[in-house]
Design an enzyme around this catalytic site. Structure first.
Site, mmCIF file in Angstrom:
data_model
loop_
_atom_site.group_PDB
_atom_site.id
_atom_site.type_symbol
_atom_site.label_atom_id
_atom_site.label_comp_id
_atom_site.label_asym_id
_atom_site.label_seq_id
_atom_site.Cartn_x
_atom_site.Cartn_y
_atom_site.Cartn_z
ATOM 1 N N LYS A 150 -26.865 -17.626 -20.062
ATOM 2 C CA LYS A 150 -27.762 -16.961 -21.024
ATOM 3 C C LYS A 150 -27.312 -17.261 -22.455
ATOM 4 O O LYS A 150 -28.139 -17.431 -23.353
ATOM 5 C CB LYS A 150 -27.784 -15.444 -20.758
ATOM 6 C CG LYS A 150 -28.661 -14.642 -21.716
ATOM 7 C CD LYS A 150 -30.133 -14.872 -21.476
ATOM 8 C CE LYS A 150 -31.116 -14.358 -22.509
ATOM 9 N NZ LYS A 150 -30.973 -13.047 -23.021
ATOM 10 N N GLY B 77 -33.659 -1.072 -24.976
ATOM 11 C CA GLY B 77 -33.163 0.260 -24.621
ATOM 12 C C GLY B 77 -34.308 1.159 -24.176
ATOM 13 O O GLY B 77 -34.217 1.858 -23.162
HETATM 14 O O1 KPL Z 1 -33.376 -13.782 -25.707
HETATM 15 C C1 KPL Z 1 -34.085 -14.382 -26.488
HETATM 16 C C2 KPL Z 1 -34.066 -13.915 -27.885
HETATM 17 O O2 KPL Z 1 -35.017 -14.138 -28.618
HETATM 18 O O3 KPL Z 1 -33.067 -13.284 -28.258
HETATM 19 C C3 KPL Z 1 -34.853 -15.592 -26.062
HETATM 20 C C4 KPL Z 1 -34.576 -15.856 -24.605
HETATM 21 C C5 KPL Z 1 -34.432 -16.769 -26.877
HETATM 22 C C6 KPL Z 1 -36.343 -15.392 -26.137
HETATM 23 O O4 KPL Z 1 -36.852 -15.386 -27.416
#
Ligand code: KPL
Length: 325
Positions: free
Chosen positions: A208, A28
């Site tokens: 993702k 943010g």
């Molecule tokens: O988005 C991530 C997270 O830690 O939440 C990754 C891509 C796994 C990177 O640490």
């Protein structure tokens, strides 16, 4: 190092395009700084935070950019009852996935029906109740997104831009984002930190989700940095998580290429090898995790489709157990 103050008082005549950020975590604050730095020359005083309570206040902030340059600024944090909320044209929701519904839905009536909302969090799921609330009430347009930009919170109001990445956005429901606001965001594009627009956006978010469904619980449960997951011993589990996810996505009408997803997961493991995932950190700091919106979303959708996802379910169970211990 100039100090700037944002958003004019409510009595000031005002034609600027206001952008607000809900959620002052690392991402943010990064979004706030990128939007502010980018717009200062063109149009000052138009990026604000929305706070958690009714108190409107000013907050000194510090941002260390990727060149290690420190920017000090004074941000306006609008209280949840501030009548200037109605002027916001674009709202970035950057709270944790499990906070989205509670933080956003009560605000909807205070925003203009023309305000466009963008959800930017790990995991999937909160878009469903938000879209239902929008359909029932104000009808604001909704876009969804994900970012692989990295930021580190050094203290509550001090953030360091710690890694470049792409921000992928796309329309989900209601009115489309206006050309003017889209141009503002697209202007943020610069080397190594592109803004991409995808239509449809859900396949990108499932991709993702696969990255987070592998890296987050495995690093949290095995107390390791992301890079450790490249070891051969994790391969069967990683394959099983992805197999289940691809199957559930297919029932949800999203066709994912298993080989491409797997390659991307291993690429992120490699690119972020030294990092500790957000779930690892949440567990380490006794905070709630986003497991219900990551592997839990896969389980929830699987249930609707009468599919079995034992690996993802066991990861949800183990992470919930770990966070309660
Ligand atoms: O988005 C991530 C997270 O830690 O939440 C990754 C891509 C796994 C990177 O640490």
């Amino acid at each position: 190092m100039g100090i700037t103050s944002r958003l004019p008082p409510s009595s000031t005549p005002d034609n600027t395009a206001h952008i607000a950020v809900l959620g002052a975590g690392a991402i943010g604050q990064l979004m706030y700084h990128k939007l502010s730095v980018n717009t200062q020359a063109v149009q000052a005083n138009d990026v604000v935070f929305i706070g958690r309570d009714k108190l409107t206040r000013q907050q000194p902030l510090s941002f260390i950019d990727h060149t290690q340059h420190t920017h000090e600024s004074l941000a306006a944090i609008l209280g949840t009852d501030d009548d200037r909320l109605v002027r916001i044209e674009l709202l970035f929701v950057c709270v944790k996935a499990y906070q989205v519904e509670q933080a956003l839905i009560p605000l909807l009536v205070k925003l203009s029906p023309q305000c466009h909302i963008v959800l930017l969090h790990n995991g999937l799921g909160p878009h469903l109740p938000v879209a239902a609330a929008l359909a029932k009430h104000q009808g604001q347009g909704l876009s969804l997104g994900t970012t692989s930009q990295a930021a580190l919170k050094l203290s509550q109001w001090q953030v360091k831009h710690s890694g470049f990445g792409v921000t992928q956005l796309g329309h989900y429901c209601g009115a489309l984002i206006s050309a003017k606001l889209k141009a503002r965001l697209t202007n943020l594009h610069c080397d190594n930190q592109p803004i991409e627009w995808h239509q449809p956006v859900l396949p990108v978010l499932w991709q993702k989700l696969a990255i987070n469904a592998v890296i987050n619980p495995l690093t949290a449960l095995n107390h390791c940095a992301n890079g450790q997951l490249a070891r051969a011993e994790y391969q069967p589990q990683i394959r099983a998580i992805i197999d289940e996810l691809v199957q559930v996505a297919k029932y949800d009408g999203i066709t994912l290429d298993k080989a491409a997803i797997s390659a991307r997961v291993y690429q992120v493991i490699d690119l972020t090898a030294a990092n500790f995932s957000s779930m690892y950190q949440d567990i380490a700091h006794n905070r709630a995790t986003e497991i219900n919106e990551i592997n839990g979303y896969i389980c929830q959708q699987a249930k609707l489709d009468h599919l079995n996802v034992p690996i993802n379910q066991s990861l949800v169970d183990k992470v919930l157990q770990l966070s309660q211990s």
